[in-house]
Write a protein that holds these residues in place. Sequence first.
Motif: not given
Length: 524
Positions: A457-464
């Motif tokens: 997975v390359e996205t930042f959908s779980h960015a924290v």
Amino acid sequence: MTALRSSVYDTIVIGSGFGGAMVALPLVESGQRVLMLERGDWVPEGPQRADPVRGFFQLTPAYTLETAYEVRQRKRRHHEGICACVGGPSVFYGGAAFRLRREDFHPPAQIVGNSGAEWPFSYDDLEPHYARAEMLLGVAGRAGEDPTEPPRSAPYPRSPVALAPISRRIVEAAQEMGLHPFRIPLAFDERSGACLYCDGYACHSGSKHDLASRVIPRLIEGGLELRPATVAIRLEARRGRVVGVEVYDRTKRERRELRAERVVLAAGALASPHLLLASGLASENSAGDAIGRYLMRHCNAFVYAFFPKAPNPEGLHHKQVAINDFYFGDPEGGPADKLGNIQQVMHPQPGGILRGPARRLARAGGLGRALERAMARAIAPASLRMTGLQVIAEDQPRWENRIELERGGADAVGLPRARIAHAYTERDLAARAALVRRAKQILGRVPGAHVVHVHEVETFSHAVGTVRAGPDPRRAPLDEFCQFRGIANLYVVDGSFMPTSGGVNPSLTIAANALRVGERVARS
Ligand SMILES: Cc1cc2nc3c(=O)[nH]c(=O)nc-3n(C[C@H](O)[C@H](O)[C@H](O)COP(=O)(O)OP(=O)(O)OC[C@H]3O[C@@H](n4cnc5c(N)ncnc54)[C@H](O)[C@@H]3O)c2cc1C
């Protein structure tokens, strides 16, 4: 710029995602006059939600590249947008509503490294708020099956439905290996309809318990004023207080200034540090140099198996089962200490697979759309022969992983341009590899399954993590109640606050913490 001097609110909340919607609830309930600013619009109801290609979130108008972040990862570059709509990405999310484990609040040295990350409160402090968040989101789950489960003060609000046949086969395969599969806690009502794709799509059957359907209507009923299509572009601070929020009204295409007694920033772990840096507030904070840094996003991968006979002929929702036996490590390999979670996913999303071509074909007009439909028809049957497991490895907070302002230039709404620098540590990659190996072993035991593809997975959908909370004023920009150090009337309650990422999906933790902060602010 128009100054609305007459409109003084008790609180302005910036962002209507998990942090924003949940922090607003106690404030509205206590009778405060609350204004919520949301960059995006409502996601319209309708059949387009179920379009396997165009319904995918990154191909909908909700995914905006208006404020795009150039991402630098080793030698590669791409642009990352954000999911901007009323309810934020919850409208498109998979509904996995996990609590962190009790131990996650005391992360080991192997995770913390030299970052100085430290949680300023414990699981027990957050527990009652987890329980309320689960109630608000109507989470279905079953206690007592997950060996790593933290203590609960109340049962899950709802019970899960029976397992789909493919989920049962995964459970049996895991049990044969001596593992303890358990039901994913889901903010989802599986009774309402069958679904082939869920994660990444807005719900067309009323099954998903997202914020736009469950929480924001309740806020509006309670008196919240919601302004969609309104982007906060600058916080104006004087003598240790925010005195104004400059906004860009995307409908009227004009700038305004709004005022409130306090401001709660909940624009997400990319947009919140961006706004703080753009407003020059780092210099006001005792840990200002940490703002934008320690960006985490989990080290995730999807492991897909192909089945000669369709594994889910009934077309049932089947994101149902998870495995936490390797959450705290794997005696047979991988880095010492924590790894993370393995959870079921549904069929690979046609919109995710066709994302690049679909965007290019849309620009070609009618013929392009016809070609896109033909490609979708060709891949949909193949995608329905595949299903699998996602691994979520906890990643380390690194000083170098950051969102930072670029020199010069502003975007279409007036925000200075920003970019992301990110690289996983060797430990992050080793943790993911260890979980992928286990996911392959589990799927390999499912009758008829051939593991064919691992998608990193390359996205930042779980960015924290980019405006973290902590007890040490020199190392954490936020205090234990997420108050921005140095500015008395500013709070940050989205995923930015998390000092470490834990090994499960983050939304319920963000929601619970926002309720905790909202209750505190309402009392103050
Ligand atoms: C496809 C997908 C599936 C996911 N599935 C899951 C899952 O199953 N379980 C889970 O736990 N997590 C899941 N996640 C992750 C989860 O959605 C995020 O962790 C969560 O939404 C983050 O909450 P937040 O409060 O930090 O910010 P967000 O929820 O992102 O909310 C931020 C809001 O602020 C708005 N905003 C941004 N900038 C501005 C501005 N300048 N002015 C005004 N408004 C602004 C945005 O439009 C957005 O609505 C998923 C994410 C995606 C993309």
